[in-house]
Design a protein around this motif. Structure first.
Motif, PDB file in Angstrom:
ATOM      1  N   ILE A  63       0.854  -1.189   0.000  1.00  0.00           N
ATOM      2  CA  ILE A  63       0.000   0.000   0.000  1.00  0.00           C
ATOM      3  C   ILE A  63       0.885   1.231   0.000  1.00  0.00           C
ATOM      4  O   ILE A  63       1.812   1.330   0.788  1.00  0.00           O
ATOM      5  CB  ILE A  63      -0.930   0.006   1.224  1.00  0.00           C
ATOM      6  N   ALA A  64       0.604   2.171  -0.889  1.00  0.00           N
ATOM      7  CA  ALA A  64       1.381   3.411  -0.965  1.00  0.00           C
ATOM      8  C   ALA A  64       1.212   4.217   0.316  1.00  0.00           C
ATOM      9  O   ALA A  64       0.212   4.102   1.020  1.00  0.00           O
ATOM     10  CB  ALA A  64       0.933   4.231  -2.166  1.00  0.00           C
ATOM     11  N   GLU A  65       2.175   5.055   0.602  1.00  0.00           N
ATOM     12  CA  GLU A  65       2.199   5.829   1.845  1.00  0.00           C
ATOM     13  C   GLU A  65       0.953   6.676   2.051  1.00  0.00           C
ATOM     14  O   GLU A  65       0.460   6.810   3.154  1.00  0.00           O
ATOM     15  CB  GLU A  65       3.434   6.721   1.836  1.00  0.00           C
ATOM     16  N   ASN A  66       0.402   7.258   0.999  1.00  0.00           N
ATOM     17  CA  ASN A  66      -0.751   8.143   1.132  1.00  0.00           C
ATOM     18  C   ASN A  66      -2.063   7.479   0.739  1.00  0.00           C
ATOM     19  O   ASN A  66      -3.051   8.145   0.517  1.00  0.00           O
ATOM     20  CB  ASN A  66      -0.549   9.417   0.295  1.00  0.00           C
ATOM     21  N   SER A  67      -2.099   6.147   0.654  1.00  0.00           N
ATOM     22  CA  SER A  67      -3.326   5.443   0.310  1.00  0.00           C
ATOM     23  C   SER A  67      -4.256   5.381   1.507  1.00  0.00           C
ATOM     24  O   SER A  67      -3.819   5.342   2.648  1.00  0.00           O
ATOM     25  CB  SER A  67      -3.010   4.018  -0.151  1.00  0.00           C
ATOM     26  N   HIS A  68      -5.546   5.336   1.211  1.00  0.00           N
ATOM     27  CA  HIS A  68      -6.543   5.234   2.262  1.00  0.00           C
ATOM     28  C   HIS A  68      -7.563   4.185   1.860  1.00  0.00           C
ATOM     29  O   HIS A  68      -7.951   4.101   0.705  1.00  0.00           O
ATOM     30  CB  HIS A  68      -7.232   6.578   2.509  1.00  0.00           C
ATOM     31  N   ILE A  69      -7.990   3.397   2.808  1.00  0.00           N
ATOM     32  CA  ILE A  69      -8.999   2.384   2.568  1.00  0.00           C
ATOM     33  C   ILE A  69     -10.285   2.854   3.214  1.00  0.00           C
ATOM     34  O   ILE A  69     -10.309   3.178   4.398  1.00  0.00           O
ATOM     35  CB  ILE A  69      -8.562   1.029   3.156  1.00  0.00           C
ATOM     36  N   SER A  70     -11.349   2.889   2.442  1.00  0.00           N
ATOM     37  CA  SER A  70     -12.634   3.349   2.964  1.00  0.00           C
ATOM     38  C   SER A  70     -13.420   2.170   3.510  1.00  0.00           C
ATOM     39  O   SER A  70     -13.532   1.141   2.857  1.00  0.00           O
ATOM     40  CB  SER A  70     -13.424   4.032   1.844  1.00  0.00           C
ATOM     41  N   LEU A  71     -13.955   2.326   4.711  1.00  0.00           N
ATOM     42  CA  LEU A  71     -14.778   1.284   5.296  1.00  0.00           C
ATOM     43  C   LEU A  71     -16.165   1.258   4.675  1.00  0.00           C
ATOM     44  O   LEU A  71     -16.860   0.266   4.734  1.00  0.00           O
ATOM     45  CB  LEU A  71     -14.881   1.487   6.815  1.00  0.00           C
ATOM     46  N   ASN A  72     -16.578   2.360   4.095  1.00  0.00           N
ATOM     47  CA  ASN A  72     -17.875   2.449   3.448  1.00  0.00           C
ATOM     48  C   ASN A  72     -17.683   3.053   2.058  1.00  0.00           C
ATOM     49  O   ASN A  72     -17.718   4.270   1.904  1.00  0.00           O
ATOM     50  CB  ASN A  72     -18.843   3.292   4.286  1.00  0.00           C
ATOM     51  N   PRO A  73     -17.478   2.208   1.036  1.00  0.00           N
ATOM     52  CA  PRO A  73     -17.180   2.732  -0.303  1.00  0.00           C
ATOM     53  C   PRO A  73     -18.311   3.527  -0.932  1.00  0.00           C
ATOM     54  O   PRO A  73     -18.092   4.208  -1.915  1.00  0.00           O
ATOM     55  CB  PRO A  73     -16.871   1.470  -1.121  1.00  0.00           C
ATOM     56  N   SER A  74     -19.529   3.473  -0.370  1.00  0.00           N
ATOM     57  CA  SER A  74     -20.630   4.245  -0.939  1.00  0.00           C
ATOM     58  C   SER A  74     -20.549   5.725  -0.561  1.00  0.00           C
ATOM     59  O   SER A  74     -21.237   6.558  -1.126  1.00  0.00           O
ATOM     60  CB  SER A  74     -21.981   3.675  -0.483  1.00  0.00           C
ATOM     61  N   LEU A  75     -19.702   6.071   0.411  1.00  0.00           N
ATOM     62  CA  LEU A  75     -19.528   7.463   0.797  1.00  0.00           C
ATOM     63  C   LEU A  75     -18.572   8.165  -0.151  1.00  0.00           C
ATOM     64  O   LEU A  75     -17.592   7.581  -0.593  1.00  0.00           O
ATOM     65  CB  LEU A  75     -18.978   7.567   2.224  1.00  0.00           C
ATOM     66  N   LYS A  76     -18.853   9.426  -0.422  1.00  0.00           N
ATOM     67  CA  LYS A  76     -17.962  10.249  -1.228  1.00  0.00           C
ATOM     68  C   LYS A  76     -16.988  10.953  -0.280  1.00  0.00           C
ATOM     69  O   LYS A  76     -17.390  11.457   0.760  1.00  0.00           O
ATOM     70  CB  LYS A  76     -18.772  11.283  -2.004  1.00  0.00           C
ATOM     71  N   THR A  77     -15.711  10.970  -0.625  1.00  0.00           N
ATOM     72  CA  THR A  77     -14.711  11.668   0.177  1.00  0.00           C
ATOM     73  C   THR A  77     -14.065  12.741  -0.677  1.00  0.00           C
ATOM     74  O   THR A  77     -13.663  12.482  -1.815  1.00  0.00           O
ATOM     75  CB  THR A  77     -13.636  10.689   0.700  1.00  0.00           C
ATOM     76  N   THR A  78     -13.988  13.942  -0.126  1.00  0.00           N
ATOM     77  CA  THR A  78     -13.390  15.069  -0.827  1.00  0.00           C
ATOM     78  C   THR A  78     -12.730  15.990   0.197  1.00  0.00           C
ATOM     79  O   THR A  78     -12.932  15.831   1.388  1.00  0.00           O
ATOM     80  CB  THR A  78     -14.463  15.828  -1.640  1.00  0.00           C
ATOM     81  N   THR A  79     -11.970  16.942  -0.290  1.00  0.00           N
ATOM     82  CA  THR A  79     -11.365  17.911   0.623  1.00  0.00           C
ATOM     83  C   THR A  79     -12.419  18.942   1.030  1.00  0.00           C
ATOM     84  O   THR A  79     -13.389  19.176   0.301  1.00  0.00           O
ATOM     85  CB  THR A  79     -10.184  18.646  -0.024  1.00  0.00           C
ATOM     86  N   LEU A  80     -12.206  19.547   2.164  1.00  0.00           N
ATOM     87  CA  LEU A  80     -13.106  20.607   2.620  1.00  0.00           C
ATOM     88  C   LEU A  80     -13.168  21.725   1.580  1.00  0.00           C
ATOM     89  O   LEU A  80     -14.232  22.287   1.330  1.00  0.00           O
ATOM     90  CB  LEU A  80     -12.624  21.150   3.973  1.00  0.00           C
TER      91      LEU A  80
END
Length: 87
Positions: free
Chosen positions: A2-19
């Motif tokens: 896994i790359a250093e800045n990778s993130h795994i989402s526990l709920n893939p149906s959620l959208k993630t974005t910056t503020l």
């Protein structure tokens, strides 16, 4: 691997974005803080901006005004780019 800045989402149906990319009046939860600058990270933590906290973006200009735990904060775009929100 896994790359250093990778993130795994526990709920893939959620959208993630910056503020900084959110639309005003949108609400969500802080997903994570991502920065290599320890000063910025320490500032956000000291302000109480932590993963899992509910957040609402109130406006984007002249600064990013948002609310976390009934407290309002104003930050510039540089800081807003390090706060990731899921909704």
């Amino acid at each position: 691997m896994i790359a250093e800045n990778s993130h795994i989402s526990l709920n893939p149906s959620l959208k993630t974005t910056t503020l900084s990319s959110m639309e005003p009046k949108k609400a969500g939860k802080i997903s994570h803080l991502e920065t290599k600058n320890t000063g910025i990270l320490q500032k956000l933590i000291a302000m109480g901006i932590l993963p899992g906290m509910p957040v609402t973006l109130l406006r984007r200009s002249p600064s990013y005004l948002f609310e976390v735990d009934q407290t309002r904060y104003a930050v510039d775009r540089e800081i807003a780019n390090h706060i990731y929100v899921s909704y």
